[in-house]
Design a protein around this motif. Structure first.
Motif, PDB file in Angstrom:
ATOM      1  N   SER A   1       0.830  -1.216   0.000  1.00  0.00           N
ATOM      2  CA  SER A   1       0.000   0.000   0.000  1.00  0.00           C
ATOM      3  C   SER A   1       0.858   1.257   0.000  1.00  0.00           C
ATOM      4  N   ARG A   2       1.753   1.315  -0.989  1.00  0.00           N
ATOM      5  CA  ARG A   2       2.577   2.506  -1.096  1.00  0.00           C
ATOM      6  C   ARG A   2       3.024   2.730  -2.538  1.00  0.00           C
ATOM      7  N   PHE A   3       3.262   3.998  -2.848  1.00  0.00           N
ATOM      8  CA  PHE A   3       3.854   4.390  -4.119  1.00  0.00           C
ATOM      9  C   PHE A   3       5.357   4.466  -3.874  1.00  0.00           C
ATOM     10  N   GLU A   4       6.133   3.939  -4.811  1.00  0.00           N
ATOM     11  CA  GLU A   4       7.575   3.864  -4.610  1.00  0.00           C
ATOM     12  C   GLU A   4       8.336   4.474  -5.781  1.00  0.00           C
ATOM     13  N   LEU A   5       9.473   5.082  -5.448  1.00  0.00           N
ATOM     14  CA  LEU A   5      10.401   5.603  -6.437  1.00  0.00           C
ATOM     15  C   LEU A   5      11.764   5.036  -6.081  1.00  0.00           C
ATOM     16  N   ASP A   6      12.314   4.225  -6.984  1.00  0.00           N
ATOM     17  CA  ASP A   6      13.608   3.579  -6.758  1.00  0.00           C
ATOM     18  C   ASP A   6      14.699   4.415  -7.421  1.00  0.00           C
ATOM     19  N   VAL A   7      15.521   5.045  -6.588  1.00  0.00           N
ATOM     20  CA  VAL A   7      16.610   5.878  -7.082  1.00  0.00           C
ATOM     21  C   VAL A   7      17.924   5.206  -6.699  1.00  0.00           C
ATOM     22  N   ASP A   8      18.564   4.607  -7.679  1.00  0.00           N
ATOM     23  CA  ASP A   8      19.846   3.925  -7.450  1.00  0.00           C
ATOM     24  C   ASP A   8      19.777   2.932  -6.292  1.00  0.00           C
ATOM     25  N   GLY A   9      18.685   2.179  -6.215  1.00  0.00           N
ATOM     26  CA  GLY A   9      18.542   1.169  -5.174  1.00  0.00           C
ATOM     27  C   GLY A   9      18.016   1.691  -3.848  1.00  0.00           C
ATOM     28  N   HIS A  10      17.779   2.996  -3.763  1.00  0.00           N
ATOM     29  CA  HIS A  10      17.206   3.599  -2.550  1.00  0.00           C
ATOM     30  C   HIS A  10      15.733   3.897  -2.841  1.00  0.00           C
ATOM     31  N   ILE A  11      14.848   3.399  -1.972  1.00  0.00           N
ATOM     32  CA  ILE A  11      13.408   3.523  -2.210  1.00  0.00           C
ATOM     33  C   ILE A  11      12.800   4.647  -1.362  1.00  0.00           C
ATOM     34  N   ALA A  12      12.249   5.645  -2.057  1.00  0.00           N
ATOM     35  CA  ALA A  12      11.422   6.663  -1.404  1.00  0.00           C
ATOM     36  C   ALA A  12       9.985   6.194  -1.601  1.00  0.00           C
ATOM     37  N   PHE A  13       9.126   6.412  -0.600  1.00  0.00           N
ATOM     38  CA  PHE A  13       7.759   5.905  -0.725  1.00  0.00           C
ATOM     39  C   PHE A  13       6.742   6.799  -0.046  1.00  0.00           C
ATOM     40  N   ILE A  14       5.496   6.631  -0.484  1.00  0.00           N
ATOM     41  CA  ILE A  14       4.339   7.293   0.134  1.00  0.00           C
ATOM     42  C   ILE A  14       3.326   6.201   0.462  1.00  0.00           C
ATOM     43  N   ASP A  15       2.971   6.079   1.729  1.00  0.00           N
ATOM     44  CA  ASP A  15       1.918   5.147   2.134  1.00  0.00           C
ATOM     45  C   ASP A  15       0.565   5.725   1.711  1.00  0.00           C
ATOM     46  N   TYR A  16      -0.322   4.850   1.253  1.00  0.00           N
ATOM     47  CA  TYR A  16      -1.643   5.315   0.821  1.00  0.00           C
ATOM     48  C   TYR A  16      -2.744   4.361   1.282  1.00  0.00           C
ATOM     49  N   LYS A  17      -3.970   4.904   1.252  1.00  0.00           N
ATOM     50  CA  LYS A  17      -5.188   4.109   1.415  1.00  0.00           C
ATOM     51  C   LYS A  17      -6.090   4.517   0.264  1.00  0.00           C
ATOM     52  N   GLU A  18      -6.775   3.528  -0.309  1.00  0.00           N
ATOM     53  CA  GLU A  18      -7.553   3.801  -1.512  1.00  0.00           C
ATOM     54  C   GLU A  18      -8.981   3.306  -1.382  1.00  0.00           C
ATOM     55  N   THR A  19      -9.902   4.128  -1.898  1.00  0.00           N
ATOM     56  CA  THR A  19     -11.298   3.724  -2.033  1.00  0.00           C
ATOM     57  C   THR A  19     -11.629   3.779  -3.525  1.00  0.00           C
ATOM     58  N   SER A  20     -12.868   3.545  -3.873  1.00  0.00           N
ATOM     59  CA  SER A  20     -13.247   3.571  -5.286  1.00  0.00           C
ATOM     60  C   SER A  20     -13.094   4.958  -5.909  1.00  0.00           C
ATOM     61  N   SER A  21     -13.146   6.010  -5.090  1.00  0.00           N
ATOM     62  CA  SER A  21     -13.079   7.359  -5.654  1.00  0.00           C
ATOM     63  C   SER A  21     -11.922   8.220  -5.141  1.00  0.00           C
ATOM     64  N   ASN A  22     -11.279   7.801  -4.051  1.00  0.00           N
ATOM     65  CA  ASN A  22     -10.222   8.621  -3.444  1.00  0.00           C
ATOM     66  C   ASN A  22      -8.947   7.822  -3.184  1.00  0.00           C
ATOM     67  N   ILE A  23      -7.835   8.551  -3.163  1.00  0.00           N
ATOM     68  CA  ILE A  23      -6.581   7.993  -2.673  1.00  0.00           C
ATOM     69  C   ILE A  23      -6.080   8.945  -1.592  1.00  0.00           C
ATOM     70  N   ALA A  24      -5.941   8.421  -0.389  1.00  0.00           N
ATOM     71  CA  ALA A  24      -5.416   9.199   0.731  1.00  0.00           C
ATOM     72  C   ALA A  24      -3.918   8.924   0.834  1.00  0.00           C
ATOM     73  N   LEU A  25      -3.121   9.987   0.802  1.00  0.00           N
ATOM     74  CA  LEU A  25      -1.684   9.842   0.980  1.00  0.00           C
ATOM     75  C   LEU A  25      -1.393  10.129   2.449  1.00  0.00           C
ATOM     76  N   ILE A  26      -0.805   9.138   3.119  1.00  0.00           N
ATOM     77  CA  ILE A  26      -0.692   9.161   4.577  1.00  0.00           C
ATOM     78  C   ILE A  26       0.683   9.614   5.076  1.00  0.00           C
ATOM     79  N   HIS A  27       1.736   9.086   4.461  1.00  0.00           N
ATOM     80  CA  HIS A  27       3.085   9.322   4.987  1.00  0.00           C
ATOM     81  C   HIS A  27       4.101   9.206   3.857  1.00  0.00           C
ATOM     82  N   THR A  28       4.993  10.179   3.771  1.00  0.00           N
ATOM     83  CA  THR A  28       6.078  10.144   2.777  1.00  0.00           C
ATOM     84  C   THR A  28       7.392   9.930   3.505  1.00  0.00           C
TER      85      THR A  28
END
Length: 105
Positions: free
Chosen positions: A17-44
């Protein structure tokens, strides 16, 4: 977004449950929760190795593009994402009007 991050795709990791960006093997991420109409971004979070590089901002922007293309509304509970939208008001149209801090953006 800094040019170096443009070719790096954001990955929606449904298992974690997170969006990830892999930069040279280092992962930055944003935790999310999703419903049918919304995506809540919780923590980066970005690892120390990416501090000050612009990776977190690139991750947020790529995630916002994903949400926009998915036709969903954003609930920016993460303070970093909230501040990003405040700094880049063109993204406010993505925020669900019922979000509690909508008027502060």
């Amino acid at each position: 977004m800094k040019e170096q991050f443009e070719p790096i795709p954001v990955v929606k990791n449904g298992e974690k449950s997170r969006f990830e960006l892999d930069v040279d093997g280092h992962i930055a991420f944003i935790d999310y929760k999703e419903t049918s109409s919304n995506i809540a971004l919780i923590h980066t979070e970005a690892p120390e190795e990416l501090a000050g590089t612009g990776a977190a901002a690139a991750l947020v922007e790529k995630t916002l593009v994903y949400i926009q293309e998915a036709g969903k509304k954003l609930l920016p509970y993460c303070p970093y994402v909230f501040a990003f939208i405040k700094k880049h008001p063109e993204w406010k149209t993505l925020v669900a009007p019922h979000f509690p801090g909508y008027d502060k953006l």
